[in-house]
Design a protein around this motif. Structure first.
Motif, PDB file in Angstrom:
ATOM      1  N   ASN A  75      22.700  22.306  24.021  1.00  0.00           N
ATOM      2  CA  ASN A  75      23.125  22.344  25.422  1.00  0.00           C
ATOM      3  C   ASN A  75      22.239  21.528  26.351  1.00  0.00           C
ATOM      4  N   ARG A  76      20.941  21.397  26.012  1.00  0.00           N
ATOM      5  CA  ARG A  76      19.988  20.816  26.958  1.00  0.00           C
ATOM      6  C   ARG A  76      19.291  19.563  26.433  1.00  0.00           C
ATOM      7  N   TRP A  77      19.817  18.964  25.373  1.00  0.00           N
ATOM      8  CA  TRP A  77      19.124  17.836  24.777  1.00  0.00           C
ATOM      9  C   TRP A  77      19.062  16.629  25.710  1.00  0.00           C
ATOM     10  N   ARG A  78      20.052  16.483  26.574  1.00  0.00           N
ATOM     11  CA  ARG A  78      20.024  15.347  27.496  1.00  0.00           C
ATOM     12  C   ARG A  78      18.840  15.438  28.460  1.00  0.00           C
ATOM     13  N   ILE A  79      18.554  16.631  28.930  1.00  0.00           N
ATOM     14  CA  ILE A  79      17.406  16.799  29.827  1.00  0.00           C
ATOM     15  C   ILE A  79      16.111  16.515  29.077  1.00  0.00           C
ATOM     16  N   ILE A  80      16.023  16.991  27.834  1.00  0.00           N
ATOM     17  CA  ILE A  80      14.804  16.774  27.055  1.00  0.00           C
ATOM     18  C   ILE A  80      14.584  15.296  26.793  1.00  0.00           C
ATOM     19  N   MET A  81      15.610  14.581  26.416  1.00  0.00           N
ATOM     20  CA  MET A  81      15.463  13.186  26.002  1.00  0.00           C
ATOM     21  C   MET A  81      15.465  12.195  27.157  1.00  0.00           C
ATOM     22  N   PHE A  82      16.145  12.539  28.269  1.00  0.00           N
ATOM     23  CA  PHE A  82      16.298  11.568  29.352  1.00  0.00           C
ATOM     24  C   PHE A  82      15.712  12.012  30.680  1.00  0.00           C
ATOM     25  N   GLY A  83      15.335  13.270  30.803  1.00  0.00           N
ATOM     26  CA  GLY A  83      14.693  13.736  32.028  1.00  0.00           C
ATOM     27  C   GLY A  83      15.594  13.621  33.242  1.00  0.00           C
ATOM     28  N   LEU A  84      15.068  13.000  34.298  1.00  0.00           N
ATOM     29  CA  LEU A  84      15.779  12.890  35.569  1.00  0.00           C
ATOM     30  C   LEU A  84      16.696  11.674  35.641  1.00  0.00           C
ATOM     31  N   PRO A  86      19.715   9.268  35.753  1.00  0.00           N
ATOM     32  CA  PRO A  86      21.104   9.603  36.125  1.00  0.00           C
ATOM     33  C   PRO A  86      21.991   9.809  34.900  1.00  0.00           C
ATOM     34  N   TYR A  87      22.808  10.849  34.951  1.00  0.00           N
ATOM     35  CA  TYR A  87      23.598  11.263  33.792  1.00  0.00           C
ATOM     36  C   TYR A  87      24.481  10.139  33.269  1.00  0.00           C
ATOM     37  N   GLU A  88      25.202   9.473  34.173  1.00  0.00           N
ATOM     38  CA  GLU A  88      26.153   8.451  33.741  1.00  0.00           C
ATOM     39  C   GLU A  88      25.462   7.181  33.243  1.00  0.00           C
ATOM     40  N   GLU A  89      24.160   7.042  33.485  1.00  0.00           N
ATOM     41  CA  GLU A  89      23.413   5.863  33.050  1.00  0.00           C
ATOM     42  C   GLU A  89      22.487   6.152  31.875  1.00  0.00           C
ATOM     43  N   GLN A  90      22.596   7.330  31.277  1.00  0.00           N
ATOM     44  CA  GLN A  90      21.647   7.698  30.232  1.00  0.00           C
ATOM     45  C   GLN A  90      21.801   6.878  28.956  1.00  0.00           C
ATOM     46  N   TRP A  91      22.916   6.196  28.789  1.00  0.00           N
ATOM     47  CA  TRP A  91      23.059   5.306  27.651  1.00  0.00           C
ATOM     48  C   TRP A  91      22.030   4.179  27.726  1.00  0.00           C
ATOM     49  N   ARG A  92      21.659   3.794  28.943  1.00  0.00           N
ATOM     50  CA  ARG A  92      20.645   2.749  29.099  1.00  0.00           C
ATOM     51  C   ARG A  92      19.279   3.236  28.622  1.00  0.00           C
ATOM     52  N   SER A  93      18.950   4.485  28.940  1.00  0.00           N
ATOM     53  CA  SER A  93      17.678   5.051  28.483  1.00  0.00           C
ATOM     54  C   SER A  93      17.645   5.164  26.963  1.00  0.00           C
ATOM     55  N   ALA A  94      18.765   5.591  26.363  1.00  0.00           N
ATOM     56  CA  ALA A  94      18.830   5.703  24.903  1.00  0.00           C
ATOM     57  C   ALA A  94      18.692   4.330  24.244  1.00  0.00           C
ATOM     58  N   LEU A  95      19.384   3.331  24.788  1.00  0.00           N
ATOM     59  CA  LEU A  95      19.295   1.983  24.228  1.00  0.00           C
ATOM     60  C   LEU A  95      17.897   1.407  24.401  1.00  0.00           C
ATOM     61  N   SER A  96      17.235   1.754  25.500  1.00  0.00           N
ATOM     62  CA  SER A  96      15.862   1.296  25.718  1.00  0.00           C
ATOM     63  C   SER A  96      14.922   1.856  24.666  1.00  0.00           C
ATOM     64  N   CYS A  97      15.113   3.124  24.310  1.00  0.00           N
ATOM     65  CA  CYS A  97      14.288   3.734  23.250  1.00  0.00           C
ATOM     66  C   CYS A  97      14.506   3.019  21.920  1.00  0.00           C
ATOM     67  N   VAL A  98      15.753   2.697  21.625  1.00  0.00           N
ATOM     68  CA  VAL A  98      16.058   1.972  20.386  1.00  0.00           C
ATOM     69  C   VAL A  98      15.371   0.606  20.386  1.00  0.00           C
ATOM     70  N   PHE A 129      13.807  -3.842  27.705  1.00  0.00           N
ATOM     71  CA  PHE A 129      13.550  -2.447  28.054  1.00  0.00           C
ATOM     72  C   PHE A 129      13.484  -2.280  29.565  1.00  0.00           C
ATOM     73  N   TYR A 130      12.693  -3.114  30.207  1.00  0.00           N
ATOM     74  CA  TYR A 130      12.501  -2.972  31.655  1.00  0.00           C
ATOM     75  C   TYR A 130      13.796  -3.266  32.410  1.00  0.00           C
ATOM     76  N   GLY A 131      14.538  -4.282  31.950  1.00  0.00           N
ATOM     77  CA  GLY A 131      15.795  -4.609  32.612  1.00  0.00           C
ATOM     78  C   GLY A 131      16.820  -3.494  32.492  1.00  0.00           C
ATOM     79  N   LEU A 132      16.899  -2.869  31.308  1.00  0.00           N
ATOM     80  CA  LEU A 132      17.845  -1.766  31.116  1.00  0.00           C
ATOM     81  C   LEU A 132      17.438  -0.531  31.918  1.00  0.00           C
ATOM     82  N   MET A 133      16.165  -0.196  31.881  1.00  0.00           N
ATOM     83  CA  MET A 133      15.716   1.020  32.552  1.00  0.00           C
ATOM     84  C   MET A 133      15.816   0.902  34.073  1.00  0.00           C
ATOM     85  N   LYS A 134      15.384  -0.211  34.617  1.00  0.00           N
ATOM     86  CA  LYS A 134      15.338  -0.333  36.069  1.00  0.00           C
ATOM     87  C   LYS A 134      16.653  -0.832  36.648  1.00  0.00           C
TER      88      LYS A 134
END
Length: 357
Positions: A75-84, A86-98, A129-134
């Motif tokens: 239920n809460r894995w998105r908060i653990i992995m992506f923190g604050l 934005p929900y609809e942009e969390q694919w960018r954070s996941a791709l940055s980790c990859v 990484f920086y371009g995707l995250m920011k």
């Protein structure tokens, strides 16, 4: 009866000598084995057999079960992995980790161990990484550093600390070996002063105190000040590791290179540093492992890295009882990265035949 393989027979004999040499030793060994087996079974039963894995039923189903509540992760894995982030942009954070993981893996391959290839991998990887995250480019929504969090922020702090701190450590190590006393002593004072302070105090100083000492145009964002503080702390410890590696190089090699008229920078970069880094490899890998785990300390200065995100995941009223499962999941994430670094260090030691002169 078939005879035991010689290697199996040797191992069996070794076990008998180590754990069953006397009746008392055999009894203690069996009791310890029974205790460990009981603990392992209880842990397996709690974590797997009696656990709740799906999110169906919510907290009520977990409270009714006798095992672990892994549904909090579901239920809460998105908060653990992506923190604050934005929900609809969390694919960018996941791709940055990859991207960061791929960048690190490529850097570890012997085929990429050339200056140009390593530089290309890191420049491209950090840029992506920086371009995707920011964002703010290629139609991506702008997300400020204050909204970064979770695993992506942990990896960003770790990678930035190492990228800044490692070259700085080499510079400090060389300055401390200078033949000019005022340079070597001042450098030694700086290194020893930093090493005498806990990392938390340095992070707090760079995050809170430094802005009062600098003009506004020189302050920068708090995240980057904290990274510089962590890099300085990393460099102070790594500088002593590098200096120890340099001291392990036979003095005659430097004297011979000087007698041949080889210049200082060629002498350092082509003869001394490669051998020093080979000598310092085990301690260097250990320092990288410590630095990765120390990224969790940035929670003190208000950053939402993976540990702080985990605290938020169970901090709501309905999941407060499931903190053990959240911390176990975060521990697994740390274990994967730290164990991978340790195994890679062992591979490098075998590859370079450390200690087999």
């Amino acid at each position: 009866m078939t005879a035991l393989h010689p290697a199996a027979g040797y191992r069996l004999s070794s076990l008998r000598k180590r754990f069953f040499r006397t009746p008392l030793q055999a009894a203690l060994s069996l009791a310890s084995l029974l205790l460990l087996g009981t603990l392992a079974w209880k842990a397996f039963d709690w974590a797997v057999l009696s656990a709740v894995f799906t999110g169906e039923g919510g907290p009520a189903a977990c409270k009714a079960a006798e095992g672990a509540c892994w549904s909090v992760i579901a239920n809460r894995w998105r908060i653990i992995m992506f923190g604050l982030y934005p929900y609809e942009e969390q694919w960018r954070s996941a791709l940055s980790c990859v991207i960061v993981v791929v960048m690190i893996v490529l850097s570890c391959l012997p085929a990429c161990w050339t200056g140009k290839r390593i530089a290309a991998i890191w420049i491209l990887g950090v840029g992506l990484f920086y371009g995707l995250m920011k964002g703010g480019v290629f139609g991506l929504r702008y997300v400020g550093e204050e909204a970064w969090g979770g695993l992506a922020l942990t990896l960003f702090i770790f990678v930035s600390t190492c990228v800044i701190g490692f070259p700085l450590a080499i510079c400090l190590a060389l300055l401390r070996r200078s033949r000019l006393p005022w340079i070597s002593r001042v450098t030694g004072l700086i290194i020893d002063s930093i090493r005498s302070l806990p990392l938390i105090s340095i992070l707090f100083a760079f995050a809170v105190v430094v802005p009062f000492m600098l003009p506004s145009w020189l302050q920068g964002d708090k995240l980057y000040r904290v990274i510089w503080g962590a890099a300085l702390f990393f460099a102070a410890y790594q500088a002593e590791i590098v200096r120890g590696g340099l001291q392990g190089v036979a003095r005659g090699q430097e004297e011979a290179s000087m007698a041949l008229g080889i210049g200082y920078w060629h002498r350092i970069s082509r003869i001394l540093l490669p051998q020093a880094m080979r000598n310092a490899l085990p301690a260097t890998i250990n320092q990288f492992v410590i630095s990765f785990k120390e990224t969790s300390l940035v929670i003190v200065v208000g950053f939402f890295e993976i540990l702080a995100s985990g605290n938020a995941a169970y901090g709501t009223g309905e999941w407060t009882f499931a903190y053990v499962e959240v911390y176990a999941f975060i521990a697994l994430v740390y274990f994967i990265f730290v164990y991978s670094l340790s195994r890679y260090g062992a591979f490098l030691e075998r590859h370079m035949a450390i200690g087999t002169r």
